[in-house]
Design a protein around this motif. Structure first.
Motif, PDB file in Angstrom:
ATOM      1  N   HIS A 144      -8.835 -11.771   6.906  1.00 35.20           N
ATOM      2  CA  HIS A 144      -9.091 -13.212   6.997  1.00 35.20           C
ATOM      3  C   HIS A 144      -7.828 -13.982   6.622  1.00 35.20           C
ATOM      4  CE1 HIS A 144      -9.452 -13.413   2.546  1.00 35.20           C
ATOM      5  NE2 HIS A 144     -10.041 -12.235   2.676  1.00 35.20           N
ATOM      6  N   ARG A 145      -7.760 -15.184   7.152  1.00 32.72           N
ATOM      7  CA  ARG A 145      -6.699 -16.135   6.803  1.00 32.72           C
ATOM      8  C   ARG A 145      -7.205 -17.524   7.116  1.00 32.72           C
ATOM      9  NH1 ARG A 145      -2.773 -18.823   9.475  1.00 32.72           N
ATOM     10  NH2 ARG A 145      -3.055 -17.631  11.412  1.00 32.72           N
ATOM     11  N   GLY A 146      -7.066 -18.422   6.157  1.00 33.45           N
ATOM     12  CA  GLY A 146      -7.538 -19.779   6.370  1.00 33.45           C
ATOM     13  C   GLY A 146      -9.025 -19.806   6.671  1.00 33.45           C
ATOM     14  N   ARG A 147      -9.380 -20.308   7.834  1.00 30.61           N
ATOM     15  CA  ARG A 147     -10.786 -20.401   8.243  1.00 30.61           C
ATOM     16  C   ARG A 147     -11.172 -19.320   9.251  1.00 30.61           C
ATOM     17  NH1 ARG A 147     -13.384 -25.275   6.991  1.00 30.61           N
ATOM     18  NH2 ARG A 147     -12.085 -26.736   5.838  1.00 30.61           N
ATOM     19  N   MET A 148     -10.348 -18.302   9.414  1.00 32.41           N
ATOM     20  CA  MET A 148     -10.629 -17.209  10.349  1.00 32.41           C
ATOM     21  C   MET A 148     -10.959 -15.931   9.592  1.00 32.41           C
ATOM     22  SD  MET A 148      -7.728 -17.642  13.342  1.00 32.41           S
ATOM     23  CE  MET A 148      -6.331 -17.701  12.199  1.00 32.41           C
ATOM     24  N   VAL A 149     -11.873 -15.129  10.161  1.00 34.49           N
ATOM     25  CA  VAL A 149     -12.272 -13.873   9.541  1.00 34.49           C
ATOM     26  C   VAL A 149     -12.718 -12.906  10.635  1.00 34.49           C
ATOM     27  CG1 VAL A 149     -14.681 -14.591   9.218  1.00 34.49           C
ATOM     28  CG2 VAL A 149     -13.677 -12.877   7.668  1.00 34.49           C
ATOM     29  N   LEU A 150     -12.650 -11.598  10.339  1.00 31.44           N
ATOM     30  CA  LEU A 150     -12.958 -10.559  11.318  1.00 31.44           C
ATOM     31  C   LEU A 150     -14.237  -9.811  10.956  1.00 31.44           C
ATOM     32  CD1 LEU A 150      -9.379  -8.974  11.532  1.00 31.44           C
ATOM     33  CD2 LEU A 150     -10.378 -10.638  13.124  1.00 31.44           C
ATOM     34  N   VAL A 151     -14.977  -9.353  11.991  1.00 33.50           N
ATOM     35  CA  VAL A 151     -16.116  -8.451  11.801  1.00 33.50           C
ATOM     36  C   VAL A 151     -16.060  -7.368  12.878  1.00 33.50           C
ATOM     37  CG1 VAL A 151     -17.649 -10.161  10.757  1.00 33.50           C
ATOM     38  CG2 VAL A 151     -17.704  -9.806  13.234  1.00 33.50           C
TER      39      VAL A 151
END
Length: 388
Positions: free
Chosen positions: A276-283
């Protein structure tokens, strides 16, 4: 900091709809954006859903998945059973699971947009805007979730130096078969370590069956695999299993070229440094792509989607992202490492085959339910609050 109310989910395969459904249950409005212009009906091979995955999918309203696959029977190239491992799995065709999730998302008023290929994001103190390739479409929300698979655009936007997928040395193929005379396997999936390739097969009560093959081969891209005809791949697979005393040749003969499913290079990503970074995240595979040999790809994706939704329900997004990664990373990377060891056994040479076949019965005896409980007995406590 205010709570998350809206989310953009990039990727409409399996992880994306599960994430959107879990977010909706958490009281967060989510829209799904898929790069392909059409749905994925009829696309993809077979997959296993483990008990932990069924439990996670149940939390978003999906039940009764596929056919029972309660044991894995391992054979050598002579057809001799060398081990049997009890594994309470369910077999499902990817396209069937996809359609059920897609319909469930629509039932819960989750908007799914096709033909939206993400190319960039614009982040501010109050939200994040997704920019899509057509130049005319964009959307803004509180957070953006990358569920866009092995070659994730969102992963690259979070970290341009993120690692590329790692090739296992195996190409994947499979097909659905039916007709009289199929070898009956009950609720067992048979897996054979052939002289030159790995073969798996199971038949079901409705008279159909499935087979899959992992063929050691120098790396080919999906496009390069497609440049060879299905007739030629079936011929090469027949050559690979010609000296093996397993039902591979019979099942290959029952497969018409147009029915062959090519799953391409079998790859994983052992470690993604930034989730994740800032307002982004992974699934899902964007964060923790495991080889198909794990039998846990869908299950881990569902778990992560639900855990992320729980965290965003209870915490502001920076703390939510950290809590989500903290409860997931060690678990998923352990599964990825285990699947990589399985792949190395599938591509063993002549000496390695002898050692593998001698040790597998011992490994099977050691593979007690207690030893595998960390994988299969994992359950998400949805109602428990998530702490920062």
């Amino acid at each position: 900091m205010s709570r998350t109310r809206t989310a953009i989910v990039v990727g409409g395969g399996i992880a994306g709809p599960v994430a959107a459904l879990a977010l909706r249950r958490a009281g967060i409005e989510a829209t799904v954006h898929e790069s392909h212009t059409g749905t994925a009906d009829g696309i993809g091979g077979g997959l296993g859903v483990a008990p932990n995955g069924r439990a996670a999918l149940g939390l978003v309203g999906l039940d009764r998945i596929g056919a029972p696959m309660n044991a894995i029977v391992l054979q050598n190239h002579k057809g001799r059973v060398i081990a049997e491992i009890r594994q309470p799995m369910q077999f499902s065709w990817r396209s069937d699971l996809y359609r059920r999730l897609y319909d469930l998302a629509r039932e819960h008023d989750v908007q799914v947009h096709h033909g939206h290929r993400l190319v960039d994001v614009r982040e501010s103190g109050t939200g994040i805007r997704a920019v899509f390739a057509d130049g005319t479409t964009s959307e803004e929300a509180d957070v953006l979730i990358g569920a866009d698979g092995l070659r994730s655009t969102v992963r690259r936007l979070i970290d341009p130096a993120a690692p590329r997928p790692r090739y296992s040395g195996l190409l994947g193929f499979g097909a659905r078969v039916d007709g009289a005379g199929l070898l009956l396997t009950g609720d067992r999936m048979y897996m054979a370590f052939g002289r030159r390739a790995f073969f798996g097969y199971q038949t079901f009560d409705d008279g159909t069956g499935v087979w899959f093959a992992n063929l050691p081969h120098p790396y080919l891209t999906w496009k390069e695999v497609g440049q060879t005809s299905n007739e030629e791949w079936l011929r090469r697979l027949g050559e690979a299993f010609a000296q093996d005393s397993v039902p591979a040749l019979d099942l290959l003969r029952r497969t018409r070229p147009e029915e062959l499913i090519t799953t391409g290079p079998m790859e994983d990503v052992p470690h993604v440094p930034q989730w994740h970074r800032g307002r982004m995240v992974l699934v899902g595979d964007s964060a923790h792509a495991t080889s198909p040999s794990s039998g846990q790809g869908v299950s881990l994706a569902a778990e992560s989607a639900v855990e992320l939704a729980r965290a965003l329900r209870d915490l502001p997004h920076p703390e939510a992202f950290a809590a989500y990664e903290g409860c997931r990373r060690a678990r998923v990377e352990r599964v990825i490492a285990q699947a990589a060891r399985t792949n190395s056994g599938k591509a063993a040479g002549p000496v390695g085959r002898v050692v593998r076949d001698a040790l597998l019965p011992l490994f099977a005896r050691l593979a007690t339910p207690e030893k595998s409980a960390w994988q299969y007995d994992h359950r998400i406590r949805w109602d428990d609050p998530v702490a920062a």
